[in-house]
Design a protein around this motif. Structure first.
Motif, PDB file in Angstrom:
ATOM      1  N   ASP A  15      -9.340  60.613  40.772  1.00 46.19           N
ATOM      2  CA  ASP A  15     -10.772  60.399  40.991  1.00 46.19           C
ATOM      3  C   ASP A  15     -11.239  59.102  40.327  1.00 46.19           C
ATOM      4  O   ASP A  15     -12.135  58.418  40.829  1.00 46.19           O
ATOM      5  N   ILE A  16     -10.604  58.733  39.224  1.00 48.07           N
ATOM      6  CA  ILE A  16     -10.960  57.498  38.514  1.00 48.07           C
ATOM      7  C   ILE A  16     -10.691  56.286  39.411  1.00 48.07           C
ATOM      8  O   ILE A  16     -11.532  55.393  39.555  1.00 48.07           O
ATOM      9  N   ILE A  17      -9.502  56.249  40.022  1.00 44.01           N
ATOM     10  CA  ILE A  17      -9.146  55.132  40.906  1.00 44.01           C
ATOM     11  C   ILE A  17     -10.012  55.147  42.162  1.00 44.01           C
ATOM     12  O   ILE A  17     -10.493  54.097  42.619  1.00 44.01           O
ATOM     13  N   TYR A  18     -10.236  56.333  42.719  1.00 39.37           N
ATOM     14  CA  TYR A  18     -11.092  56.460  43.911  1.00 39.37           C
ATOM     15  C   TYR A  18     -12.476  55.861  43.644  1.00 39.37           C
ATOM     16  O   TYR A  18     -12.988  55.053  44.427  1.00 39.37           O
ATOM     17  N   GLN A  19     -13.073  56.250  42.528  1.00 45.57           N
ATOM     18  CA  GLN A  19     -14.412  55.755  42.197  1.00 45.57           C
ATOM     19  C   GLN A  19     -14.409  54.255  41.930  1.00 45.57           C
ATOM     20  O   GLN A  19     -15.367  53.553  42.277  1.00 45.57           O
ATOM     21  N   GLU A  20     -13.343  53.759  41.325  1.00 42.16           N
ATOM     22  CA  GLU A  20     -13.245  52.322  41.038  1.00 42.16           C
ATOM     23  C   GLU A  20     -13.326  51.509  42.325  1.00 42.16           C
ATOM     24  O   GLU A  20     -14.017  50.485  42.385  1.00 42.16           O
ATOM     25  N   ILE A  21     -12.630  51.961  43.357  1.00 45.16           N
ATOM     26  CA  ILE A  21     -12.627  51.232  44.629  1.00 45.16           C
ATOM     27  C   ILE A  21     -13.957  51.396  45.355  1.00 45.16           C
ATOM     28  O   ILE A  21     -14.570  50.407  45.790  1.00 45.16           O
ATOM     29  N   VAL A  22     -14.404  52.619  45.495  1.00 47.75           N
ATOM     30  CA  VAL A  22     -15.637  52.895  46.248  1.00 47.75           C
ATOM     31  C   VAL A  22     -16.846  52.249  45.582  1.00 47.75           C
ATOM     32  O   VAL A  22     -17.708  51.669  46.263  1.00 47.75           O
ATOM     33  N   ASN A  23     -16.899  52.320  44.269  1.00 52.87           N
ATOM     34  CA  ASN A  23     -18.051  51.749  43.545  1.00 52.87           C
ATOM     35  C   ASN A  23     -18.096  50.227  43.630  1.00 52.87           C
ATOM     36  O   ASN A  23     -19.134  49.618  43.347  1.00 52.87           O
ATOM     37  N   ASN A  24     -16.970  49.624  44.011  1.00 47.65           N
ATOM     38  CA  ASN A  24     -16.931  48.169  44.179  1.00 47.65           C
ATOM     39  C   ASN A  24     -16.914  47.769  45.660  1.00 47.65           C
ATOM     40  O   ASN A  24     -16.487  46.667  46.011  1.00 47.65           O
ATOM     41  N   GLY A  25     -17.378  48.684  46.504  1.00 40.27           N
ATOM     42  CA  GLY A  25     -17.551  48.364  47.920  1.00 40.27           C
ATOM     43  C   GLY A  25     -16.318  48.490  48.777  1.00 40.27           C
ATOM     44  O   GLY A  25     -16.308  48.071  49.939  1.00 40.27           O
ATOM     45  N   GLY A  26     -15.243  49.072  48.230  1.00 40.98           N
ATOM     46  CA  GLY A  26     -14.005  49.212  48.985  1.00 40.98           C
ATOM     47  C   GLY A  26     -13.876  50.566  49.661  1.00 40.98           C
ATOM     48  O   GLY A  26     -14.766  51.416  49.568  1.00 40.98           O
ATOM     49  N   LYS A  27     -12.742  50.774  50.328  1.00 41.58           N
ATOM     50  CA  LYS A  27     -12.468  52.033  51.022  1.00 41.58           C
ATOM     51  C   LYS A  27     -11.312  52.749  50.331  1.00 41.58           C
ATOM     52  O   LYS A  27     -10.281  52.137  50.059  1.00 41.58           O
ATOM     53  N   ALA A  28     -11.506  54.037  50.078  1.00 45.60           N
ATOM     54  CA  ALA A  28     -10.478  54.829  49.412  1.00 45.60           C
ATOM     55  C   ALA A  28     -10.430  56.228  50.008  1.00 45.60           C
ATOM     56  O   ALA A  28     -11.407  56.702  50.580  1.00 45.60           O
ATOM     57  N   MET A  29      -9.268  56.857  49.877  1.00 40.40           N
ATOM     58  CA  MET A  29      -9.059  58.223  50.351  1.00 40.40           C
ATOM     59  C   MET A  29      -8.366  59.009  49.254  1.00 40.40           C
ATOM     60  O   MET A  29      -7.512  58.479  48.545  1.00 40.40           O
ATOM     61  N   MET A  30      -8.743  60.281  49.121  1.00 41.52           N
ATOM     62  CA  MET A  30      -8.081  61.156  48.159  1.00 41.52           C
ATOM     63  C   MET A  30      -6.953  61.925  48.849  1.00 41.52           C
ATOM     64  O   MET A  30      -7.139  62.480  49.928  1.00 41.52           O
ATOM     65  N   SER A  31      -5.780  61.949  48.228  1.00 40.44           N
ATOM     66  CA  SER A  31      -4.684  62.764  48.744  1.00 40.44           C
ATOM     67  C   SER A  31      -5.031  64.237  48.585  1.00 40.44           C
ATOM     68  O   SER A  31      -5.620  64.644  47.581  1.00 40.44           O
TER      69      SER A  31
END
Length: 236
Positions: A48-64
């Motif tokens: 969740d830490i990595i997911y939020q890091e990407i999304v909060n900086n305008g990127g796209k992320a998916m959780m396994s």
């Protein structure tokens, strides 16, 4: 697709380390997007830490949704129901990802009309003896057409005849897959060679898949250890 797990065995939390004012994983994501080569770029993570890091900086992320032993499995789960032909796997610890190398990988499939190639990957010629002997450096040997014969943490080939002219190549963990190849990988069980070496692309060879290796002279720095991070900071 950029597989990214938080609990790396050699350097836990490495993807969230600072590199020139941004985290390693964000640097990798931004470098991949900046190539302009892809229809879409996602970080795929169990954290969740990595997911939020990407999304909060305008990127796209998916959780396994499931637990995975390797990045290829994580990507396969993510793309299983996507309408895609070719999937590129950029490792999350590769902040120096470059356009030239990725373009060469994509070109492999553009010229493979008969679909003889299941996946492609990168290799770098190495001459440093310490790196050749280092088990953290995965070596690859290829046939005359640059198809992979084997990957190993051991120095391959063994130079019984040092005048034979054999070269050492380091495998860079960047892959381009046909979608069906990575889904096959996901469904097939691990066999002894992969389990022994802990090198996921050996699974493809054990099941008869063809891996086209593309030589590049762009090495960058893969961040596997705290020492690698310090080297990366000096380059950045």
């Amino acid at each position: 697709m950029i597989p990214a797990r938080y609990a790396a065995s050699r350097f836990p939390g490495k993807l969230m380390q600072d590199l020139g004012g941004k985290t390693v994983i964000l640097r990798t994501y931004e470098a991949t997007v900046a190539t302009g080569l892809f229809d879409d770029v996602f970080v795929v993570t169990d954290s969740d830490i990595i997911y939020q890091e990407i999304v909060n900086n305008g990127g796209k992320a998916m959780m396994s949704k499931k637990e995975h032993d390797c990045g290829s499995d994580r990507i396969a789960e993510a793309v299983e129901f996507m309408d895609v032909d070719i999937v590129i796997n950029v490792q999350g610890d590769e902040p120096f990802t470059d356009k030239e190398s990725l373009s060469k990988l994509i070109e492999v499939f553009k010229t493979d009309a008969d679909k003889n190639i299941d996946l492609a990957s990168l290799m770098v010629h190495i001459t440093n003896e310490e790196e050749i002997q280092n088990p953290n450096t995965v070596k690859v040997i290829v046939d005359k057409f640059n198809f992979a014969l084997y990957f190993s943490r051991s120095p391959i080939p063994y130079l019984r005849d040092k005048e034979a002219g054999a070269k050492y190549f380091k495998h860079k963990g960047v892959y381009a897959f046909r979608k069906e190849a990575i889904l096959d990988f996901y469904r097939l069980p691990m066999l002894p060679l992969e389990a022994s070496e802990k090198i996921e692309c050996i699974r493809y060879l054990e099941y008869g898949k063809r891996i086209k290796m593309v030589e590049t002279d762009v090495e960058g720095v893969e961040i596997d250890t705290p020492e690698d991070l310090e080297r990366a900071k000096k380059i950045w």
